[in-house]
Design a protein around this motif. Structure first.
Motif, PDB file in Angstrom:
ATOM      1  N   GLU A   1      87.249  10.427  58.286  1.00 55.43           N
ATOM      2  CA  GLU A   1      85.809  10.468  58.094  1.00 55.43           C
ATOM      3  C   GLU A   1      85.905  11.097  56.492  1.00 55.43           C
ATOM      4  O   GLU A   1      86.879  11.465  55.833  1.00 55.43           O
ATOM      5  CB  GLU A   1      85.194  11.627  59.099  1.00 55.43           C
ATOM      6  N   GLN A   2      84.474  11.331  56.034  1.00 53.55           N
ATOM      7  CA  GLN A   2      84.181  12.012  54.663  1.00 53.55           C
ATOM      8  C   GLN A   2      84.312  13.461  54.761  1.00 53.55           C
ATOM      9  O   GLN A   2      83.249  14.026  54.901  1.00 53.55           O
ATOM     10  CB  GLN A   2      82.760  11.473  54.217  1.00 53.55           C
ATOM     11  N   ALA A   3      85.364  13.960  54.747  1.00 51.83           N
ATOM     12  CA  ALA A   3      85.626  15.582  54.773  1.00 51.83           C
ATOM     13  C   ALA A   3      86.958  15.679  54.122  1.00 51.83           C
ATOM     14  O   ALA A   3      87.847  14.758  53.909  1.00 51.83           O
ATOM     15  CB  ALA A   3      85.790  15.911  56.132  1.00 51.83           C
ATOM     16  N   ASP A   4      87.108  16.846  53.720  1.00 51.62           N
ATOM     17  CA  ASP A   4      88.519  17.175  53.023  1.00 51.62           C
ATOM     18  C   ASP A   4      89.374  18.030  53.894  1.00 51.62           C
ATOM     19  O   ASP A   4      88.857  18.703  54.544  1.00 51.62           O
ATOM     20  CB  ASP A   4      88.409  17.857  51.815  1.00 51.62           C
ATOM     21  N   VAL A   5      90.788  17.930  53.786  1.00 51.02           N
ATOM     22  CA  VAL A   5      91.470  18.831  54.440  1.00 51.02           C
ATOM     23  C   VAL A   5      92.428  19.363  53.418  1.00 51.02           C
ATOM     24  O   VAL A   5      93.162  18.434  52.662  1.00 51.02           O
ATOM     25  CB  VAL A   5      92.338  17.929  55.651  1.00 51.02           C
ATOM     26  N   GLU A   6      92.461  20.700  53.222  1.00 50.85           N
ATOM     27  CA  GLU A   6      93.076  21.315  51.999  1.00 50.85           C
ATOM     28  C   GLU A   6      93.865  22.768  52.553  1.00 50.85           C
ATOM     29  O   GLU A   6      93.410  23.189  53.432  1.00 50.85           O
ATOM     30  CB  GLU A   6      92.009  21.697  50.821  1.00 50.85           C
ATOM     31  N   ASN A   7      94.915  22.879  51.802  1.00 52.28           N
ATOM     32  CA  ASN A   7      95.596  24.201  52.155  1.00 52.28           C
ATOM     33  C   ASN A   7      96.215  24.322  53.268  1.00 52.28           C
ATOM     34  O   ASN A   7      95.573  25.465  53.916  1.00 52.28           O
ATOM     35  CB  ASN A   7      94.626  25.332  51.517  1.00 52.28           C
ATOM     36  N   VAL A   8      96.813  23.715  53.932  1.00 54.53           N
ATOM     37  CA  VAL A   8      97.390  23.764  55.031  1.00 54.53           C
ATOM     38  C   VAL A   8      99.067  23.974  55.121  1.00 54.53           C
ATOM     39  O   VAL A   8      99.575  23.323  54.203  1.00 54.53           O
ATOM     40  CB  VAL A   8      97.265  22.372  55.973  1.00 54.53           C
TER      41      VAL A   8
ATOM     42  N   ASP B   1      97.198  14.428  47.888  1.00 51.93           N
ATOM     43  CA  ASP B   1      97.675  14.678  46.564  1.00 51.93           C
ATOM     44  C   ASP B   1      98.267  15.836  46.934  1.00 51.93           C
ATOM     45  O   ASP B   1      97.758  16.896  47.808  1.00 51.93           O
ATOM     46  CB  ASP B   1      96.419  14.838  45.680  1.00 51.93           C
ATOM     47  N   ASP B   2      99.602  16.124  46.153  1.00 48.05           N
ATOM     48  CA  ASP B   2     100.269  17.837  46.292  1.00 48.05           C
ATOM     49  C   ASP B   2     100.703  17.932  47.921  1.00 48.05           C
ATOM     50  O   ASP B   2     100.068  18.844  48.517  1.00 48.05           O
ATOM     51  CB  ASP B   2      99.179  18.593  45.933  1.00 48.05           C
TER      52      ASP B   2
END
Length: 184
Positions: free
Chosen positions: A6-13, A79-80
């Motif tokens: 979906e159009q969402a971000d998953v970050e810093n996990v 990314d990263d």
């Protein structure tokens, strides 16, 4: 597992200090028993898609019939990602067929099931990376068990992985027929 469709971000996990044991199940079950899985594809061609960034896997022992799987529709969508002190032990233990890719749910143009519903063929690698940016493998290892079907292949396979860093990687191919690494 991170599966973004979906159009969402998953970050810093952060995933750390884990033992992960998986195996294959009937093909009607989504996924192919990957112990570490990051996938970014929209549900349909009309859906927007977000990004996965800044994800860490550290001190992980993974045992199963499939390896680490990291893939996106385009390289900038993942990314990263750091995999540090990750050991993957692969062995064929179930009766279910392996050597296929399963990124359900997916847009039809992303290589979905064939006309009879069969999953696309994809040999098994210890670490598989496609369309991901700035992935680092540090102090990682692959070990193959006694039962090695023909679809067990490379310790590391990477395609379109700009910024890939491999430091202190230990692993050989599943058989002498394949190189330990395939990177392009």
């Amino acid at each position: 597992a991170i599966h973004l469709s979906e159009q969402a971000d998953v970050e810093n996990v952060i995933f750390s200090n884990m033992v992960v044991e998986t195996r294959l199940f009937h093909p009607k079950w989504w996924g192919r028993g990957e112990p570490i899985y990051i996938c970014v594809y929209p549900w349909t061609a009309e859906h927007g898609i977000g990004r996965v960034r800044h994800v860490r896997f550290s001190n992980i022992l993974a045992r199963g019939e499939n390896g680490v799987f990291i893939e996106a529709q385009r390289p900038e969508l993942i990314d990263d990602v750091l995999l540090e002190n990750v050991r993957v032990e692969l062995d064929k233990t179930s009766r279910w067929p392996g050597g296929h890719k399963d990124i359900r749910p997916w847009a039809e143009d992303a290589g979905g099931p064939g006309p009879a519903g069969e999953l696309p063929v994809q040999p098994t690698a210890g670490f598989y990376i496609r369309n991901a940016t700035n992935v680092t493998l540090r102090h990682c290892a692959v070990a193959w068990g006694e039962t090695r079907p023909e679809y067990f292949r490379h310790a590391l396979e990477a395609h379109t992985a700009p910024g890939l860093v491999v430091e202190d990687f230990n692993g050989s191919a599943a058989s002498d027929a394949w190189p330990a690494r395939q990177v392009d």
